[in-house]
Design a protein around this motif. Sequence first.
Motif, PDB file in Angstrom:
ATOM      1  N   SER A 231       0.928  -0.607  -0.050  1.00 47.64           N
ATOM      2  CA  SER A 231      -0.345   0.172   0.007  1.00 47.64           C
ATOM      3  C   SER A 231       0.820   1.244  -0.075  1.00 47.64           C
ATOM      4  CB  SER A 231      -0.968   0.121   1.402  1.00 47.64           C
ATOM      5  OG  SER A 231      -0.231   0.477   2.109  1.00 47.64           O
ATOM      6  N   LEU A 232       2.121   1.009   0.108  1.00 47.24           N
ATOM      7  CA  LEU A 232       3.360   2.735   0.012  1.00 47.24           C
ATOM      8  C   LEU A 232       3.796   2.837  -1.220  1.00 47.24           C
ATOM      9  CD1 LEU A 232       4.337   2.213   3.832  1.00 47.24           C
ATOM     10  CD2 LEU A 232       2.486   3.577   3.531  1.00 47.24           C
ATOM     11  N   GLY A 233       3.436   1.404  -1.643  1.00 44.95           N
ATOM     12  CA  GLY A 233       4.034   1.279  -3.176  1.00 44.95           C
ATOM     13  C   GLY A 233       5.935   0.477  -3.528  1.00 44.95           C
ATOM     14  N   LEU A 234       5.834  -0.841  -2.362  1.00 47.01           N
ATOM     15  CA  LEU A 234       7.376  -0.786  -1.789  1.00 47.01           C
ATOM     16  C   LEU A 234       7.108  -2.093  -1.970  1.00 47.01           C
ATOM     17  CD1 LEU A 234       8.214   0.418   1.916  1.00 47.01           C
ATOM     18  CD2 LEU A 234       8.293   1.443  -0.234  1.00 47.01           C
ATOM     19  N   SER A 235       8.297  -2.644  -2.578  1.00 44.98           N
ATOM     20  CA  SER A 235       8.143  -4.214  -3.217  1.00 44.98           C
ATOM     21  C   SER A 235       8.952  -5.578  -1.841  1.00 44.98           C
ATOM     22  CB  SER A 235       9.692  -4.945  -4.233  1.00 44.98           C
ATOM     23  OG  SER A 235      10.372  -4.011  -3.924  1.00 44.98           O
ATOM     24  N   VAL A 236       8.546  -6.256  -1.645  1.00 40.80           N
ATOM     25  CA  VAL A 236       8.423  -6.401  -0.607  1.00 40.80           C
ATOM     26  C   VAL A 236       9.451  -8.511  -1.410  1.00 40.80           C
ATOM     27  CG1 VAL A 236       7.612  -8.296   1.235  1.00 40.80           C
ATOM     28  CG2 VAL A 236       6.915  -6.508   0.645  1.00 40.80           C
ATOM     29  N   VAL A 237      10.949  -8.410  -0.236  1.00 39.79           N
ATOM     30  CA  VAL A 237      12.319  -9.546  -1.099  1.00 39.79           C
ATOM     31  C   VAL A 237      11.608 -10.492   0.743  1.00 39.79           C
ATOM     32  CG1 VAL A 237      14.251 -10.700  -1.033  1.00 39.79           C
ATOM     33  CG2 VAL A 237      13.298  -8.156  -1.986  1.00 39.79           C
ATOM     34  N   ALA A 238      11.381 -12.042   0.410  1.00 36.55           N
ATOM     35  CA  ALA A 238      11.290 -12.836   1.433  1.00 36.55           C
ATOM     36  C   ALA A 238      12.916 -13.675   1.372  1.00 36.55           C
ATOM     37  CB  ALA A 238      10.383 -13.558   1.522  1.00 36.55           C
TER      38      ALA A 238
END
Length: 294
Positions: A231-238
């Motif tokens: 929702s903040l426009g950030l990507s997520v790496v696991a």
Amino acid sequence: HVKAHGKHDVQLFSPDLDAHRRARQGLECALRGALDRNEVSLRYQPLCDLAGKVVGAEALMRWKHLELGEVSPERFIPVAEDLGLIVPFGEWVLREACRQAAEWRLQGLTLRIAVNVSPAQLACADFPDQVWAALARAQLPAEALELEITERLVVQDGAQTAGVLETLGRQGVRIVIDDFGVGHSALAYLLRLPITGLKIDRSFVQQLQGRGNSEQGTERVVQAVTSLAHSLGLSVVAEGIETVSQRQRVHDLGCDYLQGYLLAPPLTPSDFESWWRAHEVQRQREQNAGQSAH
Ligand code: C2E
Ligand code: MG
Ligand code: MG
Ligand code: MG
């Protein structure tokens, strides 16, 4: 064994502490000359998207000393930080990683290169210049570089660090929060600073298997962090994906990118190239098989 060996014999009470101190001094001494002796090198660990495409590589420092052998970064990086050596080490990493990424580009292997950055580096006002110089020297676009910084850093040191990050963000460099979730939870900085992504810490990923209460709690945390990030426009790496079932879970929970031993461990540049080519061949084959099945 309290014996009267004179008032300076404090170490008599804890011989371990003395051995520890000596080992530490040896390490410090060896570390000071490590760069000049060419003992430092980089390994590269791939980052893939959910479809399995390689999108990036994280540069990870390795140090091999003649007598001490391979010393883990978990051990020598804190020492380098204490001694102020992390600044020249970090600058070397930046230059070498950009050079390698540029070389791969010429071979048609285009990816984002991720470099870990210590707090002391960001505390230098000329850090953005160092980054710019490394990019220019390698003729690499700013978007090809991702800096991994820790939560601890952004929360601790406000104005100075924020200014440096601001400048880097304006230059177009991507900035990711590493080991997200293990440090402070002051989320305000996600809005305040030019952050482009989060890496969810391995410790969460590794709790994703099973059906116990704590696993379910972890699932909710990962899911919540992911939707907050999106929702903040950030990507997520696991990070730290070791099993197929962990990969499946983070996939289901909405993470964008994966990294971990399941894909590949950190590799030497030439191993990385061979791994990449083999991985691409395999992926194309699976894609074609998938298409002809429909
Ligand atoms: P990090 O940035 O969080 O890097 C991820 C660490 O997890 C790496 O350890 C990597 O080898 C390891 N890892 C990756 N996948 C898996 C997995 O599936 N399972 C497990 N158990 N581990 C996995 P490494 O290379 O020993 O580095 C440790 C830390 O040292 C890094 O953590 C980073 O904070 C620091 N570091 C490494 N290179 C540099 C550097 O050039 N500069 C700075 N400032 N820090 C660095
Ligand atoms: Mg990292
Ligand atoms: Mg990490
Ligand atoms: Mg970590």
